[in-house]
Write an enzyme that holds these catalytic residues in place. Structure first.
Site, PDB file in Angstrom:
ATOM      1  N   HIS A   1       0.828  -1.215   0.000  1.00 59.93           N
ATOM      2  CA  HIS A   1       0.000   0.000   0.000  1.00 59.93           C
ATOM      3  C   HIS A   1       0.863   1.267   0.000  1.00 59.93           C
ATOM      4  O   HIS A   1       0.443   2.308   0.484  1.00 59.93           O
ATOM      5  CB  HIS A   1      -0.991   0.002   1.172  1.00 59.93           C
ATOM      6  CG  HIS A   1      -2.096  -1.007   0.978  1.00 59.93           C
ATOM      7  ND1 HIS A   1      -3.359  -0.667   0.560  1.00 59.93           N
ATOM      8  CD2 HIS A   1      -2.093  -2.350   1.105  1.00 59.93           C
ATOM      9  CE1 HIS A   1      -4.102  -1.765   0.467  1.00 59.93           C
ATOM     10  NE2 HIS A   1      -3.355  -2.805   0.798  1.00 59.93           N
TER      11      HIS A   1
ATOM     12  N   ASP B   1       2.360   2.007  -3.062  1.00 56.53           N
ATOM     13  CA  ASP B   1       2.456   2.437  -4.477  1.00 56.53           C
ATOM     14  C   ASP B   1       1.551   3.621  -4.804  1.00 56.53           C
ATOM     15  O   ASP B   1       1.943   4.508  -5.546  1.00 56.53           O
ATOM     16  CB  ASP B   1       2.264   1.266  -5.460  1.00 56.53           C
ATOM     17  CG  ASP B   1       0.931   0.564  -5.404  1.00 56.53           C
ATOM     18  OD1 ASP B   1       0.132   0.813  -4.469  1.00 56.53           O
ATOM     19  OD2 ASP B   1       0.667  -0.259  -6.314  1.00 56.53           O
TER      20      ASP B   1
ATOM     21  N   SER C   1      -1.913 -11.210  -8.167  1.00 57.11           N
ATOM     22  CA  SER C   1      -2.070 -10.415  -9.390  1.00 57.11           C
ATOM     23  C   SER C   1      -2.458 -11.194 -10.643  1.00 57.11           C
ATOM     24  O   SER C   1      -1.892 -10.987 -11.714  1.00 57.11           O
ATOM     25  CB  SER C   1      -0.787  -9.650  -9.698  1.00 57.11           C
ATOM     26  OG  SER C   1      -0.596  -8.671  -8.757  1.00 57.11           O
TER      27      SER C   1
ATOM     28  N   GLU D   1      -7.676  -0.869 -15.251  1.00 59.44           N
ATOM     29  CA  GLU D   1      -8.301  -1.185 -13.953  1.00 59.44           C
ATOM     30  C   GLU D   1      -8.939   0.044 -13.318  1.00 59.44           C
ATOM     31  O   GLU D   1     -10.036  -0.008 -12.791  1.00 59.44           O
ATOM     32  CB  GLU D   1      -7.269  -1.766 -12.986  1.00 59.44           C
ATOM     33  CG  GLU D   1      -6.926  -3.168 -13.356  1.00 59.44           C
ATOM     34  CD  GLU D   1      -6.583  -4.049 -12.172  1.00 59.44           C
ATOM     35  OE1 GLU D   1      -7.205  -3.935 -11.099  1.00 59.44           O
ATOM     36  OE2 GLU D   1      -5.682  -4.883 -12.348  1.00 59.44           O
TER      37      GLU D   1
ATOM     38  N   ASP E   1       1.427  -3.826  -9.491  1.00 58.61           N
ATOM     39  CA  ASP E   1       1.176  -5.150 -10.054  1.00 58.61           C
ATOM     40  C   ASP E   1       1.484  -5.193 -11.544  1.00 58.61           C
ATOM     41  O   ASP E   1       2.091  -6.133 -12.052  1.00 58.61           O
ATOM     42  CB  ASP E   1      -0.281  -5.567  -9.820  1.00 58.61           C
ATOM     43  CG  ASP E   1      -0.618  -5.622  -8.337  1.00 58.61           C
ATOM     44  OD1 ASP E   1       0.316  -5.521  -7.520  1.00 58.61           O
ATOM     45  OD2 ASP E   1      -1.804  -5.755  -8.010  1.00 58.61           O
TER      46      ASP E   1
HETATM   47  C1  GLA Z   1      -2.978  -4.453  -4.810  1.00 60.52           C
HETATM   48  C2  GLA Z   1      -2.883  -3.297  -5.792  1.00 60.52           C
HETATM   49  C3  GLA Z   1      -1.472  -2.693  -5.793  1.00 60.52           C
HETATM   50  C4  GLA Z   1      -0.993  -2.388  -4.387  1.00 60.52           C
HETATM   51  C5  GLA Z   1      -1.214  -3.586  -3.472  1.00 60.52           C
HETATM   52  C6  GLA Z   1      -0.888  -3.295  -2.036  1.00 60.52           C
HETATM   53  O1  GLA Z   1      -2.199  -5.538  -5.249  1.00 60.52           O
HETATM   54  O2  GLA Z   1      -3.191  -3.733  -7.086  1.00 60.52           O
HETATM   55  O3  GLA Z   1      -1.475  -1.534  -6.599  1.00 60.52           O
HETATM   56  O4  GLA Z   1      -1.608  -1.240  -3.886  1.00 60.52           O
HETATM   57  O5  GLA Z   1      -2.552  -4.045  -3.527  1.00 60.52           O
HETATM   58  O6  GLA Z   1       0.465  -3.090  -1.878  1.00 60.52           O
END
Ligand code: GLA
Length: 362
Positions: A30, A32, A120, A154, A166
Site C-alpha cells: 500500500h 504504491d 495479481s 483497472e 502489479d
Molecule cells: C494491490 C494493488 C497494488 C498495491 C497492493 C498493495 O495488489 O493492485 O497496486 O496497492 O494491492 O500493496
C-alpha cells in the site's frame, strides 16, 4: 477432459502467443498509490494468451478457467463492464483503441496464476493480453507503457483504484531478482536474491476482493492523511513523528506507509549485503505494521505468518498483496524452502478451518 485448442475454438491457428507472470510482493504494501517504494518479484505461475487478428471489429475471448463457457464477444468501441474477467481485456481495448486503430481479434487465455490469492492474476492477464495485442497490431508500446495501460484499464474501466505495482511487476519482474521500483518516477533496479535464500509463498485459502470497499477506504484514508499533513503524497513525509498529530486512525494509516517505505529501502540494502536475517526481521515488522496500523490483515493470515516464522529455515514472513486474505510470503534458506513450505501449509490446514497451499517453490 482436454480443453479445446485455439484452432478448435476459433477455426484458425493463433498467430501470436504472449505470456506474463503473476507477482509476489516482498515488501512495500500500500505504498504504491502513495508515491512510495515497492519490491515485487515474479512467481513461476504464468498467464498465456494466444491470439489472431480478425478482419472485423469483433473481439472473442475464451478462458481455460471456464472450459464449459462459449467464447465471450464484444465489439471494439462498445466495451461495457460486465463484472467478469473479460473486463480487464475490454479495459485494454477501450484505452488502446482511443489512440490507435485496432481491429478485432480472437484470444484464448490459459493461466496458472491463482485467482483471489493476492498474486495479481488480473495484472498478469492485462500484461499478457496487452503483449498479444501489441504484437498483433504492431503497437509502439514499451513494457512500462504497457504497465500504465494495464493500470488505466483497472482504474478507468474496471473501477478498481489500484496503484502501478502489479502491472509493473507482471510486465518487468523475473523470478530470480526483486524489482525495486520507485512508483513515483517508475525508475527501477533489479535486486538479486542472495543465493542461499529462496521465496516461499503460501495461499491462505481465504480470498480478497479489491473492488470491494476496504482497499478503496485505505486509499482515501491515505489521501486524507496527506492532505492534513500538507504533503502531496505520504511519500513526502520527512519525519514519522509528524503523523502523530493526525486523528485516529489516519495517524496509524500514515505511520504504516511512512515506516513501510523505509523498510523497503532497508530490505534492498539487506538483500544486497546478503543479510537474510535482517530481511526476515523487516518482513515481520512489516506484517505487524499491516496488522496493527494499516489493519489489512485477518486472523487466518496472522496465524499463517506466526506459524511460518516458527518453521526451521524461515527467516521471516508477512502478508503479501492488497490484504484481507490472500497469501503470505516468507524468506527461507534455499535448501529448506520446499520442506518449510510444505510444513507451513500442512500445519495451517490441520490447525485452522482453511486449506493452505504451497504456491512457491512450485
Ligand atoms: C494491490 C494493488 C497494488 C498495491 C497492493 C498493495 O495488489 O493492485 O497496486 O496497492 O494491492 O500493496
Amino acid at each position: 477432459m482436454p480443453v479445446p485448442s485455439f484452432q478448435e475454438l476459433f477455426g484458425v491457428p493463433p498467430t501470436t502467443s504472449a505470456e506474463a507472470p503473476g507477482r509476489v510482493n516482498l515488501i512495500g504494501e500500500h505504498t504504491d498509490y502513495n508515491g512510495g517504494f515497492v519490491l515485487p518479484a515474479a512467481i513461476p505461475q504464468r498467464t498465456r494468451v494466444e491470439a489472431a487478428a480478425r478482419a472485423d471489429t469483433t473481439v472473442r475471448l475464451w478462458s481455460a478457467q471456464f472450459p464449459d463457457e462459449a467464447p465471450h464477444s464484444f465489439r471494439l468501441g462498445s466495451e461495457e463492464r460486465t463484472g467478469g474477467w473479460i473486463d480487464y481485456v475490454k479495459g485494454l481495448t477501450r484505452i488502446l483503441g482511443s489512440h490507435t486503430s485496432l481491429r478485432g481479434f480472437d484470444a484464448r487465455v490459459e493461466s496458472g496464476v491463482p485467482v483471489g490469492s493476492g498474486l495479481s492474476s488480473s495484472a498478469a492477464l492485462e500484461i499478457a493480453a496487452g503483449r498479444a495485442i501489441r504484437t498483433l497490431f504492431g503497437l509502439a508500446l514499451d513494457d512500462v507503457e504497457l504497465a500504465r495501460v494495464g493500470q488505466r484499464a483497472e482504474n478507468e474501466f474496471v473501477g478498481a483504484p489500484v496503484g502501478i505495482m502489479d502491472q509493473m511487476a507482471c510486465s518487468l519482474a523475473d523470478t530470480t531478482t526483486a524489482l525495486f521500483l520507485d512508483t513515483r518516477t517508475l525508475a527501477y533496479d533489479r535486486v538479486p536474491l542472495p543465493p542461499e535464500a529462496a521465496l516461499v509463498v503460501i495461499d491462505s485459502g481465504t480470498s480478497h476482493d479489491h473492488a470491494a470497499g476496504d482497499y478503496r477506504v485505505r486509499r482515501s484514508e491515505c489521501m486524507e492523511a496527506a492532505r492534513l499533513l500538507g504533503v502531496n503524497e505520504l511519500r513526502d513525509v520527512a519525519d514519522v513523528q509528524e503523523v502523530l498529530r493526525l486523528p485516529s486512525p489516519l495517524n496509524r494509516r500514515a505511520r504504516h506507509v511512512v515506516t513501510e517505505n523505509a523498510r523497503v529501502l532497508a530490505t534492498v540494502e539487506a538483500l544486497r549485503s546478503g543479510d537474510c536475517r535482517r530481511v526476515g526481521r523487516l518482513f515481520s515488522e512489516s506484517h505487524a505494521s499491516m496488522r496493527d496500523d494499516f489493519e489489512i490483515s485477518i486472523r487466518a493470515i496472522d496465524d499463517l505468518v506466526e506459524l511460518a516464522c516458527r518453521v526451521q529455515g524461515v527467516y521471516g514472513a508477512r502478508l503479501t498483496g492488497g490484504g484481507f486474505g490472500g497469501s503470505i510470503v516468507a524468506l527461507a534458506h534455499a535448501s529448506a524452502a520446499r520442506d518449510a513450505a510444505d510444513e507451513i501449509a500442512r500445519t495451517y490446514t490441520q490447525q485452522t478451518a482453511n486449506r493452505g497451499r504451497r504456491l512457491v517453490p512450485q
